[in-house]
Write a protein that holds these residues in place. Structure first.
Motif: not given
Length: 88
Positions: A29-49
Protein backbone atom coordinates in the motif's frame (compact mmCIF):
# COMPACT_ATOMS: atom_id res chain seq x y z
CA UNK A 1 7.34 4.76 -15.94
CA UNK A 2 9.54 1.76 -15.19
CA UNK A 3 11.39 -0.04 -17.96
CA UNK A 4 10.42 -3.70 -18.18
CA UNK A 5 11.75 -6.56 -20.27
CA UNK A 6 9.26 -8.08 -22.67
CA UNK A 7 7.28 -10.68 -20.72
CA UNK A 8 7.96 -13.38 -23.31
CA UNK A 9 11.72 -12.75 -23.02
CA UNK A 10 11.65 -13.65 -19.32
CA UNK A 11 12.19 -17.18 -18.11
CA UNK A 12 9.34 -18.77 -16.16
CA UNK A 13 11.29 -18.25 -12.93
CA UNK A 14 12.08 -14.61 -13.74
CA UNK A 15 8.44 -13.89 -14.56
CA UNK A 16 7.13 -15.60 -11.43
CA UNK A 17 9.68 -13.78 -9.25
CA UNK A 18 8.74 -10.43 -10.78
CA UNK A 19 5.04 -11.19 -10.25
CA UNK A 20 5.71 -12.06 -6.61
CA UNK A 21 7.55 -8.75 -6.11
CA UNK A 22 4.70 -6.83 -7.72
CA UNK A 23 2.15 -8.52 -5.48
CA UNK A 24 4.19 -7.69 -2.38
CA UNK A 25 4.54 -4.08 -3.49
CA UNK A 26 0.81 -3.75 -4.16
CA UNK A 27 -0.05 -5.33 -0.81
CA UNK A 28 2.25 -2.90 1.01
CA UNK A 29 0.00 0.00 0.00
CA UNK A 30 2.99 2.34 -0.21
CA UNK A 31 2.86 3.08 -3.95
CA UNK A 32 1.23 6.06 -5.58
CA UNK A 33 -1.93 5.38 -7.59
CA UNK A 34 -0.25 5.64 -10.99
CA UNK A 35 2.56 3.30 -9.96
CA UNK A 36 0.03 0.84 -8.50
CA UNK A 37 -1.95 0.81 -11.75
CA UNK A 38 1.21 0.30 -13.80
CA UNK A 39 2.34 -2.53 -11.50
CA UNK A 40 -1.09 -4.15 -11.58
CA UNK A 41 -1.14 -4.05 -15.39
CA UNK A 42 2.34 -5.60 -15.54
CA UNK A 43 1.23 -8.24 -13.02
CA UNK A 44 -1.73 -9.19 -15.21
CA UNK A 45 0.59 -9.55 -18.23
CA UNK A 46 2.95 -11.75 -16.22
CA UNK A 47 0.12 -13.87 -14.82
CA UNK A 48 -1.37 -14.48 -18.29
CA UNK A 49 2.03 -15.48 -19.64
CA UNK A 50 2.76 -17.79 -16.71
CA UNK A 51 -0.64 -19.49 -17.00
CA UNK A 52 -0.15 -19.97 -20.74
CA UNK A 53 3.31 -21.47 -20.26
CA UNK A 54 2.05 -23.76 -17.52
CA UNK A 55 -0.86 -24.94 -19.67
CA UNK A 56 1.58 -25.68 -22.49
CA UNK A 57 3.84 -27.65 -20.17
CA UNK A 58 0.86 -29.60 -18.80
CA UNK A 59 -0.17 -30.47 -22.36
CA UNK A 60 3.34 -31.70 -23.17
CA UNK A 61 3.39 -33.87 -20.04
CA UNK A 62 -0.01 -35.30 -20.93
CA UNK A 63 1.19 -36.22 -24.42
CA UNK A 64 4.39 -37.81 -23.12
CA UNK A 65 2.69 -40.14 -20.67
CA UNK A 66 2.59 -43.75 -21.79
CA UNK A 67 0.53 -46.66 -20.57
CA UNK A 68 2.06 -49.82 -19.11
CA UNK A 69 2.29 -51.55 -22.52
CA UNK A 70 4.37 -48.68 -23.91
CA UNK A 71 1.58 -47.47 -26.17
CA UNK A 72 1.07 -43.75 -26.43
CA UNK A 73 -1.87 -42.69 -24.34
CA UNK A 74 -3.16 -39.16 -24.05
CA UNK A 75 -3.90 -38.61 -20.39
CA UNK A 76 -5.37 -35.25 -19.52
CA UNK A 77 -3.49 -33.50 -16.75
CA UNK A 78 -5.15 -31.82 -13.81
CA UNK A 79 -5.46 -28.06 -14.21
CA UNK A 80 -3.06 -25.91 -12.27
CA UNK A 81 -4.17 -24.63 -8.87
CA UNK A 82 -5.01 -20.97 -9.40
CA UNK A 83 -6.47 -20.32 -5.96
CA UNK A 84 -3.86 -17.61 -5.43
CA UNK A 85 -4.70 -15.90 -8.73
CA UNK A 86 -5.36 -12.21 -9.12
CA UNK A 87 -9.08 -11.61 -9.32
CA UNK A 88 -9.55 -9.80 -12.62
Amino acid sequence: MAEYKNVEDLSYKEASTELELIIRSLESGEMELEESLESYTRGVELLKSLRSRLAGAEQKVSVLLKDIDGNDELVPGAPADDSDALNL
